[in-house]
Scaffold this active site. Structure first.
Site, PDB file in Angstrom:
ATOM      1  N   ASN A 175       8.524  19.696  28.483  1.00 25.43           N
ATOM      2  CA  ASN A 175       7.265  19.675  27.726  1.00 25.43           C
ATOM      3  C   ASN A 175       6.108  19.510  28.709  1.00 25.43           C
ATOM      4  O   ASN A 175       5.910  18.428  29.255  1.00 25.43           O
ATOM      5  CB  ASN A 175       7.304  18.491  26.742  1.00 25.43           C
ATOM      6  CG  ASN A 175       5.970  18.266  26.051  1.00 25.43           C
ATOM      7  OD1 ASN A 175       5.122  19.155  25.990  1.00 25.43           O
ATOM      8  ND2 ASN A 175       5.772  17.057  25.521  1.00 25.43           N
ATOM      9  N   LYS A 214       3.029  19.481  28.137  1.00 27.43           N
ATOM     10  CA  LYS A 214       1.825  18.872  27.518  1.00 27.43           C
ATOM     11  C   LYS A 214       0.599  19.736  27.855  1.00 27.43           C
ATOM     12  O   LYS A 214       0.739  20.956  27.980  1.00 27.43           O
ATOM     13  CB  LYS A 214       1.649  17.431  27.981  1.00 27.43           C
ATOM     14  CG  LYS A 214       2.938  16.625  27.904  1.00 27.43           C
ATOM     15  CD  LYS A 214       2.713  15.167  28.067  1.00 27.43           C
ATOM     16  CE  LYS A 214       4.047  14.471  28.243  1.00 27.43           C
ATOM     17  NZ  LYS A 214       3.990  13.068  27.931  1.00 27.43           N
ATOM     18  N   HIS A 226       5.671  14.945  18.088  1.00 28.07           N
ATOM     19  CA  HIS A 226       5.612  14.194  19.356  1.00 28.07           C
ATOM     20  C   HIS A 226       4.711  12.973  19.152  1.00 28.07           C
ATOM     21  O   HIS A 226       3.704  13.036  18.444  1.00 28.07           O
ATOM     22  CB  HIS A 226       5.054  15.098  20.469  1.00 28.07           C
ATOM     23  CG  HIS A 226       5.227  14.513  21.832  1.00 28.07           C
ATOM     24  ND1 HIS A 226       4.413  13.517  22.307  1.00 28.07           N
ATOM     25  CD2 HIS A 226       6.138  14.765  22.806  1.00 28.07           C
ATOM     26  CE1 HIS A 226       4.820  13.182  23.522  1.00 28.07           C
ATOM     27  NE2 HIS A 226       5.854  13.924  23.855  1.00 28.07           N
ATOM     28  N   GLU A 261       2.532  11.654  20.927  1.00 32.19           N
ATOM     29  CA  GLU A 261       1.114  11.837  21.292  1.00 32.19           C
ATOM     30  C   GLU A 261       0.356  12.506  20.148  1.00 32.19           C
ATOM     31  O   GLU A 261      -0.807  12.187  19.902  1.00 32.19           O
ATOM     32  CB  GLU A 261       1.015  12.653  22.593  1.00 32.19           C
ATOM     33  CG  GLU A 261       1.438  11.809  23.791  1.00 32.19           C
ATOM     34  CD  GLU A 261       1.921  12.600  25.002  1.00 32.19           C
ATOM     35  OE1 GLU A 261       1.762  13.832  25.043  1.00 32.19           O
ATOM     36  OE2 GLU A 261       2.485  11.956  25.914  1.00 32.19           O
ATOM     37  N   GLU A 297      12.519   9.535  21.487  1.00 31.19           N
ATOM     38  CA  GLU A 297      11.567   9.251  22.554  1.00 31.19           C
ATOM     39  C   GLU A 297      10.875   7.914  22.284  1.00 31.19           C
ATOM     40  O   GLU A 297       9.900   7.866  21.513  1.00 31.19           O
ATOM     41  CB  GLU A 297      10.506  10.358  22.614  1.00 31.19           C
ATOM     42  CG  GLU A 297      11.044  11.713  22.962  1.00 31.19           C
ATOM     43  CD  GLU A 297      10.007  12.553  23.703  1.00 31.19           C
ATOM     44  OE1 GLU A 297      10.347  13.079  24.761  1.00 31.19           O
ATOM     45  OE2 GLU A 297       8.857  12.644  23.244  1.00 31.19           O
ATOM     46  N   GLY A 352       5.808   8.841  29.803  1.00 29.42           N
ATOM     47  CA  GLY A 352       4.761   8.958  30.816  1.00 29.42           C
ATOM     48  C   GLY A 352       4.450   7.639  31.512  1.00 29.42           C
ATOM     49  O   GLY A 352       3.439   7.525  32.197  1.00 29.42           O
ATOM     50  N   SER A 399      10.301   9.469  30.591  1.00 28.53           N
ATOM     51  CA  SER A 399      10.402   9.258  32.041  1.00 28.53           C
ATOM     52  C   SER A 399      11.759   9.663  32.622  1.00 28.53           C
ATOM     53  O   SER A 399      12.275   9.005  33.520  1.00 28.53           O
ATOM     54  CB  SER A 399      10.061   7.797  32.401  1.00 28.53           C
ATOM     55  OG  SER A 399       8.729   7.502  32.013  1.00 28.53           O
TER      56      SER A 399
HETATM   57  C1  PEP Z   1       7.421  13.829  26.773  1.00 26.89           C
HETATM   58  O1  PEP Z   1       6.314  14.285  26.937  1.00 26.89           O
HETATM   59  O2  PEP Z   1       8.043  14.138  25.738  1.00 26.89           O
HETATM   60  C2  PEP Z   1       7.996  12.959  27.792  1.00 26.89           C
HETATM   61  C3  PEP Z   1       9.186  12.463  27.588  1.00 26.89           C
HETATM   62  O3  PEP Z   1       7.209  12.697  28.905  1.00 26.89           O
HETATM   63  P1  PEP Z   1       7.672  11.974  30.281  1.00 26.89           P
HETATM   64  O4  PEP Z   1       8.980  12.603  30.681  1.00 26.89           O
HETATM   65  O5  PEP Z   1       6.567  12.256  31.238  1.00 26.89           O
HETATM   66  O6  PEP Z   1       7.834  10.526  29.953  1.00 26.89           O
END
Ligand code: PEP
Length: 267
Positions: free
Chosen positions: A17, A19, A109, A111, A181, A187, A227
């Site tokens: 992803n 973003k 998601h 975000e 998640e 992040g 992460s």
């Molecule tokens: C994500 O954007 O779904 C995500 C898991 O980001 P990151 O791997 O940067 O934590």
């Protein structure tokens, strides 16, 4: 934690992803580098799917490259409208994504739930729109840090899952992908332990079995996201219930993402 065996017939899914990173020119370069690095990595293509999820404005460029160079990569979108085409300024219809060759769409998601106030009801409507356009939803669920600290994370995540799938029956949800998640791990560099990911993946699969039957629960892929990097992915996907990863930051560089995919498949 249940160890994966070679008997698992759910194909490992590694979805990057991006973003709001990479414009359409950077996207071309990133996908090219990813494709070269994957070729060098000699991944067993029958054992995994690698997917990039760029911003909307990059998708046509990615499509041209993937189709033109016959890359085995798949791609998708980060969101979709719950509405059919019409008077919805700024929205992107599911059918538009299908025509661009998208296979997947991320829905719900954290975000978007936070920045755009997306409720579970809106998320369920988006899942419906995606499925009716033959896109595979990657439905995101997961708890906040406070819920984890209060130990309500399993109940919260399962409620979010049920509400985000309200009104569907098992046959409608064929092929669905769920991404667990935890919001506190996205992040932040803070990864859930492999045991945390395994606990939630098992709880999600059990709830799917209860609601939709064993067949649906066993065929649904459950990813972990938060992460994930090349050096922690193998441990996370070693669990029998974790079928891959949704990767943010570590998917932005083609070579890094290819290294992550290689590490995941090697397990
Ligand atoms: C994500 O954007 O779904 C995500 C898991 O980001 P990151 O791997 O940067 O934590």
């Amino acid at each position: 934690m249940r160890k994966k065996t070679n008997m698992s017939d759910r194909t490992l899914l590694l979805a990057g992803n991006w973003k709001m990173n990479h414009d359409h020119l950077e996207a071309i370069s990133s996908v090219q580098k990813l494709a070269w690095a994957l070729e060098d990595a000699k991944l067993d293509e029958s054992r995994c799917e690698v997917v990039v999820i760029p911003p909307f404005t990059d998708i046509r460029s990615v499509q041209t490259l993937v189709q033109g160079d016959k890359l085995w990569l798949k791609y998708g979108a980060q969101d979709v409208s719950q509405h059919a085409p019409g008077a919805h300024t700024g929205e992107i219809a599911a059918t538009f994504l299908t025509r661009l060759g998208c296979s997947y769409v991320v829905i719900g998601h954290s975000e978007r739930r936070a920045d755009n106030h997306e409720t579970n009801e809106v998320v369920a409507a988006k899942v419906r729109a995606a499925l009716s356009a033959e896109l595979t939803p990657i439905l995101c669920v997961g708890e906040s840090l406070q819920q984890r600290q209060e130990k309500t994370h399993v109940d919260f995540t399962l409620d979010q899952l049920e509400e985000s799938l309200a009104g569907f029956d098992a046959s409608a949800l064929e092929g669905l992908v769920i991404a667990y998640e935890p919001v506190w791990a996205i992040g932040t560099g803070e990864t859930a332990t492999a045991a945390d990911a395994a606990e939630m993946a098992a709880a999600i699969r059990a709830r799917l079995a209860e609601k939709y039957g064993n067949g649906m629960a066993e065929s649904t892929r459950i990813l972990y996201g938060g992460s994930v990097k090349a050096d922690n992915v193998a441990e996370i996907v070693a669990d029998a219930d974790v079928d891959g990863a949704l990767v943010g930051g570590a998917s932005l560089s083609g070579p890094d993402f290819a290294a992550l995919c290689k590490a995941a498949v090697a397990k």
